[in-house]
Every structure is written in structure tokens, then in C-alpha cells.
Design a protein around this motif. Structure first.
Motif, PDB file in Angstrom:
ATOM      1  N   THR A 131      11.418  11.155  -4.442  1.00  0.00           N
ATOM      2  CA  THR A 131      10.115  10.552  -3.521  1.00  0.00           C
ATOM      3  C   THR A 131       9.290  11.749  -4.052  1.00  0.00           C
ATOM      4  N   GLN A 132       9.083  12.990  -4.659  1.00  0.00           N
ATOM      5  CA  GLN A 132       8.287  13.655  -4.993  1.00  0.00           C
ATOM      6  C   GLN A 132       8.575  14.879  -6.271  1.00  0.00           C
ATOM      7  N   PRO A 133       7.690  15.248  -6.565  1.00  0.00           N
ATOM      8  CA  PRO A 133       8.398  16.315  -8.097  1.00  0.00           C
ATOM      9  C   PRO A 133       8.207  17.242  -7.044  1.00  0.00           C
ATOM     10  N   VAL A 134       9.522  18.153  -7.244  1.00  0.00           N
ATOM     11  CA  VAL A 134       9.781  19.814  -6.899  1.00  0.00           C
ATOM     12  C   VAL A 134       9.438  20.317  -7.481  1.00  0.00           C
ATOM     13  N   PRO A 135       8.809  21.709  -7.866  1.00  0.00           N
ATOM     14  CA  PRO A 135       9.034  23.360  -8.504  1.00  0.00           C
ATOM     15  C   PRO A 135       9.489  23.368  -8.508  1.00  0.00           C
ATOM     16  N   LEU A 136      10.207  24.433  -9.536  1.00  0.00           N
ATOM     17  CA  LEU A 136      11.782  25.134  -9.599  1.00  0.00           C
ATOM     18  C   LEU A 136      11.481  26.362 -10.096  1.00  0.00           C
ATOM     19  N   HIS A 170       7.747  20.220   0.129  1.00  0.00           N
ATOM     20  CA  HIS A 170       8.584  20.828  -1.675  1.00  0.00           C
ATOM     21  C   HIS A 170       6.813  20.844  -1.756  1.00  0.00           C
ATOM     22  N   TYR A 171       5.651  21.016  -1.428  1.00  0.00           N
ATOM     23  CA  TYR A 171       4.218  21.316  -1.755  1.00  0.00           C
ATOM     24  C   TYR A 171       3.858  22.662  -1.578  1.00  0.00           C
ATOM     25  N   ASN A 172       3.251  22.584  -3.095  1.00  0.00           N
ATOM     26  CA  ASN A 172       3.451  24.180  -4.004  1.00  0.00           C
ATOM     27  C   ASN A 172       1.322  23.742  -4.602  1.00  0.00           C
ATOM     28  N   ASN A 205       1.184  -1.648   0.322  1.00  0.00           N
ATOM     29  CA  ASN A 205      -0.036   0.019   0.391  1.00  0.00           C
ATOM     30  C   ASN A 205       0.530   0.911  -0.265  1.00  0.00           C
ATOM     31  N   LEU A 206       1.894   1.504   0.650  1.00  0.00           N
ATOM     32  CA  LEU A 206       2.898   2.631   0.538  1.00  0.00           C
ATOM     33  C   LEU A 206       3.103   2.760  -0.459  1.00  0.00           C
ATOM     34  N   TRP A 207       3.441   1.365  -1.472  1.00  0.00           N
ATOM     35  CA  TRP A 207       3.922   2.095  -3.153  1.00  0.00           C
ATOM     36  C   TRP A 207       3.518   2.649  -3.514  1.00  0.00           C
ATOM     37  N   ALA A 208       1.752   1.362  -3.392  1.00  0.00           N
ATOM     38  CA  ALA A 208       0.686   3.151  -4.532  1.00  0.00           C
ATOM     39  C   ALA A 208       1.100   3.965  -4.320  1.00  0.00           C
ATOM     40  N   HIS A 209       1.413   4.549  -2.756  1.00  0.00           N
ATOM     41  CA  HIS A 209       0.734   6.243  -2.492  1.00  0.00           C
ATOM     42  C   HIS A 209       2.049   6.420  -2.513  1.00  0.00           C
ATOM     43  N   LEU A 210       3.370   5.816  -2.317  1.00  0.00           N
ATOM     44  CA  LEU A 210       4.475   6.269  -3.253  1.00  0.00           C
ATOM     45  C   LEU A 210       4.750   6.578  -4.525  1.00  0.00           C
ATOM     46  N   ASN A 211       4.167   5.720  -4.610  1.00  0.00           N
ATOM     47  CA  ASN A 211       3.739   6.403  -6.693  1.00  0.00           C
ATOM     48  C   ASN A 211       3.285   6.875  -7.129  1.00  0.00           C
ATOM     49  N   HIS A 212       1.905   7.279  -6.483  1.00  0.00           N
ATOM     50  CA  HIS A 212       0.954   7.971  -6.722  1.00  0.00           C
ATOM     51  C   HIS A 212       1.890  10.014  -6.160  1.00  0.00           C
ATOM     52  N   LEU A 213       2.842  10.103  -5.424  1.00  0.00           N
ATOM     53  CA  LEU A 213       3.275  11.119  -5.031  1.00  0.00           C
ATOM     54  C   LEU A 213       3.592  11.376  -5.851  1.00  0.00           C
ATOM     55  N   TYR A 214       4.834  10.754  -6.150  1.00  0.00           N
ATOM     56  CA  TYR A 214       5.767  10.362  -7.659  1.00  0.00           C
ATOM     57  C   TYR A 214       5.331  11.164  -9.014  1.00  0.00           C
ATOM     58  N   GLU A 215       4.353  10.741  -9.380  1.00  0.00           N
ATOM     59  CA  GLU A 215       3.339  11.460 -10.261  1.00  0.00           C
ATOM     60  C   GLU A 215       2.844  12.678 -10.156  1.00  0.00           C
ATOM     61  N   THR A 216       2.290  12.826  -9.097  1.00  0.00           N
ATOM     62  CA  THR A 216       0.986  13.951  -8.409  1.00  0.00           C
ATOM     63  C   THR A 216       1.443  15.394  -7.659  1.00  0.00           C
ATOM     64  N   ASN A 217       2.626  14.918  -6.878  1.00  0.00           N
ATOM     65  CA  ASN A 217       2.974  15.297  -6.089  1.00  0.00           C
ATOM     66  C   ASN A 217       1.614  15.762  -4.864  1.00  0.00           C
TER      67      ASN A 217
END
Lengths: 183, 275
Positions: free
Chosen positions: B58-63, A103-105, A71-83
Motif C-alpha cells: 500500500t505505502q512506504p513506511v519509514p524505519l 504510517h505518515y511522517n 481512479n482509486l488505483w491511480a491514487h494507490l499507485n501514487h501513495l505507493y510511490e510517495t506516501n
């Protein structure tokens, strides 16, 4: 006449409170055990686990761990794709959640879809009370699908620290040791 | 002829509708290992309207994108670190995306935490003082580091705790890392009695009760005072406070009691109570 006016007033007041109650939006978040985790349910991966730790998890603990790890990897992949930092927060420790929020905007569409196909999980340490563990995840096969239909497959080696908090194993720290493309 | 002319017009129209191909920007100060936070990545490009994202593991980081006369310059939006390792820089212009493979490295570890998970959290010298210890080191950005003088990032062992009762912390600055050494059971019980003439009672006191490591036995531990005359046996109980417990036993003229104090299986010597 007065009686009719009085009854009318009571009816209006009652109707007012009734409608107020009905129209009030309830934005409260459902407790986690009532929520349907669609990302986790749709996620499929292959996990082989080997235990090397001084204390060993029992079969039920190991199954729970593997399920949460998937389940964690389901969410890590989703985080990777969409932040989207919110979706997987049930699988993140507080400190990990704080870090990804730095790093969230707002959501992002990276146009790269990552899927994890296989894990060779080595449980290095397992706490006596079963509330913390460290793992090496070897030969993880990742598949990346790009928006232009191209793709690549990689093999990665990772180290992770996971904590059992609030009914879930949660990621607390990670180290990407290597990731190389597969020919 | 007429049909041919229409077809040519149609072909020209279709090609006019097609997006203009955008050339991949040239990375002037290209590097394979990118230090975070990024100060300036310089690109030469003909077009404007570029968006840039650093896609860490881990995650996308906007620049931040700053346009110049001949291209644009990228920099980090904040000073926070990131998950180190393989990553991609994505440059987007409309529907076109360009990817650059690179390796991320934080300029600073930030504050380093040496994690120390202990279990069980509570030990009692009556059973065992052994505790499982799990060690690893994490930087401020949640990257696992190799512990000092260790080749592996993870370490575990069993340690024997000092038998002195108290509350301790595995990590001095973390209240959540607290663990507890409880006092054990009393090894012996001393009993003293005094006759109080004003109240006409025997004041019977035990203590200080200590365990085998000289820790004061836990507050609230029940001490049973069992006393008897020739006819009957009586029992009074009192809770320990700072190792002491006492009871008042009413005295009667010409009546003697023999008394013992008991905590679990530990029993005191018998004492005689007489006015």
C-alpha cells in the motif's frame, strides 16, 4: 476643514477594509466536484468486470464503479510511490484513511513507480442498496519501474471491500492474496 | 606526447569525480517473512548515512535507523500494523538504493471487526421483512480476514427479520449499522365514545391500534372520524399517539350521529352518538 478631515478619515477606513479583504488569503479547500483530479485523469488501465453477486449492479452503476476503481488505483499507485496520503482521500473510507495516516511522517520518494496495466474484476457481493460491495481482482498485472532503469512485472490476486460514500466508491479494506513475478 | 599527457590527466580527473560504489549491506538476521512491528533488523555495512523504508503493497513506511560500530539496526517507528503480503525493504545511501524482497506479516490482528452491512435499512411488515446481509471480517490494519469457519472471506444471504417494531443494530457497538423495523398498518379499529355533559361534547377515542404482528401503529398516523346525521356528513382527523387518537364532537339537543373511524383502508364498525 473638519469636513475634509472627516471625508479623509472615511476614505482611509474604507481603503483599509478593502485592502484587508483583498489581501486575505483564502485557504479554503474547493469542493470535490470543482477540483481537477490530474492523477486520475492521467491514469490508464484495462478493467474487465464480471458480476457474480446475488444482486446485480445496473449498467450505469457498473460504469461508475469501474471508473472509480480506475481512479482509486491511480491514487494507490501514487501513495505507493510517495506516501502522499492526502491526494487520494476522496477514494479512501475514513477507516482506511486513518490506517494509512498511522504510517505518515511526510512525503517519501521510493524511486519505484508502479503502474497497474490490467484487472480482471469479479464482483462477489453487491449490496441491495448499492452502497457496499466486495470484489476479487484476479491476474492484476503490475509494472514496477526502478530508479536504475530496471523494471519488473508481476501478476497479483487481491480481495477488496469498497463502500459508496460521498459520490465515490472508496476502498475500505484489502487483502493481497499473492503477487508473483512474470517471466 | 603532450596531447597524450593531457588525455591521461583528463581520464584520471573523470574517474576521480565518479561516486564511490557502495557495497550492498549484509542483512545478518535475514528473513523472508518479516513480522510487524519490527524489533531489530541487523545489517553490516561500511558506510554510514543510510535511510531505510519498508515499502508495503500500500505505502512506504519509514524505519528508524540506529548506527552501530559495524553497520546499523532497523526498527519500526510505531506499533501499528500494515497491509500484509509482498513488500520490499529499501536501503538508500545518497543516490544508491538497494532492494530486498520479503513478505510482511502483522504480529497481531489488533481489534477484529466483523462487518455486517444490511440493506434495506428500513423494513415494513406490510411489504417485506427480507433483508440483504453482507458479511466479512477485517483486522485493525484493514486486512480482510477469512471469516470463522468460512473458506471465502465474503458471505452474503437474505434473512427474514423478526416482525417486532424497533431500532436494531447489525453490529452492537456501531450506531451506523442501525436498521429499523417499522410497525405496519392497523388491522382493526375499535371506537369508544363518551358523552361529556359539562362540555356538551362526545369524546370519541380509538385504540390501541395494532398491526398484524401486534405492534402499536406508528405515532402520527392519521385517523379520520367520519360522522353524519340525517342531513350532513362531517369529518374530523386526529393523529395517533401511542396507538390512541381521540376527538371531541360537539353535541346538539335531539341530534344523533352515526360515526366510523378510518385509517387508510381499514374502517371501524359504526357507532351511534347520542347524548
Amino acid at each position: 476643514m473638519m469636513r475634509i478631515l472627516f471625508i479623509l478619515l472615511i476614505v482611509i477606513v474604507t481603503a483599509f477594509f478593502f485592502l484587508q479583504g483583498r489581501l486575505n488569503e483564502r485557504n479554503g479547500e474547493k469542493p470535490v466536484f470543482l477540483r481537477n483530479d490530474e492523477l486520475a485523469e492521467a491514469h490508464l488501465t484495462k478493467i474487465n468486470a464480471t458480476v457474480h453477486s446475488m444482486y446485480k449492479p445496473d449498467s450505469i452503476q457498473l460504469e461508475t464503479f469501474k471508473k472509480d476503481y480506475s481512479n482509486l488505483w491511480a491514487h494507490l499507485n501514487h501513495l505507493y510511490e510517495t506516501n502522499d496520503v492526502e491526494a487520494g482521500k476522496e477514494y479512501y473510507s475514513e477507516e482506511w484513511f486513518k490506517q494509512i495516516n498511522h504510517h505518515y511522517n511526510g512525503p517519501v520518494q521510493t524511486k519505484i513507480k508502479r503502474s497497474d496495466e490490467q484487472h480482471e474484476l469479479h464482483i462477489e457481493n453487491w449490496a441491495w442498496d448499492g452502497l457496499a460491495c466486495t470484489v476479487s481482482d484476479s491476474n492484476v498485472i503490475f509494472h514496477y519501474q526502478y530508479s536504475d532503469k530496471s523494471s519488473k512485472t508481476t501478476k497479483a490476486n487481491l480481495k477488496l471491500v469498497l463502500l459508496f460514500q460521498g459520490d465515490h466508491w472508496r476502498i475500505d479494506a484489502l487483502r493481497l492474496i499473492s503477487e508473483t513475478p512474470l517471466k | 606526447m603532450k596531447n597524450l599527457f593531457i588525455h591521461i590527466i583528463l581520464l584520471i580527473s573523470i574517474s576521480a569525480c565518479k561516486n564511490k560504489a557502495i557495497e550492498k549491506p549484509v542483512w545478518v538476521n535475514k528473513t523472508d517473512i518479516l513480522s510487524i512491528p519490527i524489533e531489530s533488523l541487523v545489517f553490516i555495512a561500511d558506510e554510514e548515512n543510510w535511510e531505510a523504508t519498508l515499502l508495503s503493497f500500500t505505502q512506504p513506511v519509514p524505519l528508524t535507523v540506529r548506527f552501530t560500530n559495524d553497520g546499523f539496526v532497523l526498527s519500526s517507528q510505531n506499533k501499528y500494523g500494515i497491509t500484509e503480503g509482498m513488500a520490499q525493504l529499501i536501503l538508500s545511501n545518497g543516490s544508491q538504493h538497494f532492494y530486498y524482497d520479503l513478505n510482511l506479516h502483522n504480529k497481531s490482528f489488533g481489534s477484529i471487526s466483523e462487518k455486517d452491512y444490511r440493506s434495506p435499512k428500513t423494513v415494513n411488515p406490510d411489504s417485506s421483512l427480507a433483508q440483504h446481509r453482507l458479511l466479512h471480517t477485517i483486522d485493525e490494519w484493514r486486512n480482510i480476514l477469512n471469516a470463522p469457519q468460512q473458506l471465502q472471506p465474503f458471505y452474503e444471504d437474505i434473512i427474514q427479520l423478526n416482525p417486532i417494531a424497533g431500532t436494531y443494530r447489525a453490529q452492537k457497538d456501531k450506531a451506523l449499522s442501525s436498521f429499523y423495523v417499522q410497525p405496519g398498518s392497523a388491522t382493526s379499529i375499535e371506537v369508544n365514545s363518551v358523552y361529556n355533559k359539562d362540555e356538551n361534547v362526545f369524546v370519541v377515542t380509538t385504540g390501541p391500534l395494532k398491526d398484524k404482528h401486534n405492534n402499536t401503529v406508528a405515532n402520527g398516523t392519521v385517523v379520520a372520524f367520519i360522522y353524519s346525521d340525517d342531513e350532513q356528513t362531517y369529518r374530523m382527523e386526529a393523529a395517533l399517539l401511542n396507538g390512541f387518537a381521540s376527538v371531541k364532537i360537539p353535541a346538539e339537543k335531539n341530534r344523533q350521529y352515526s360515526l366510523t373511524a378510518k385509517v387508510n383502508e381499514t374502517v371501524s364498525k359504526q357507532v351511534q352518538l347520542s347524548p
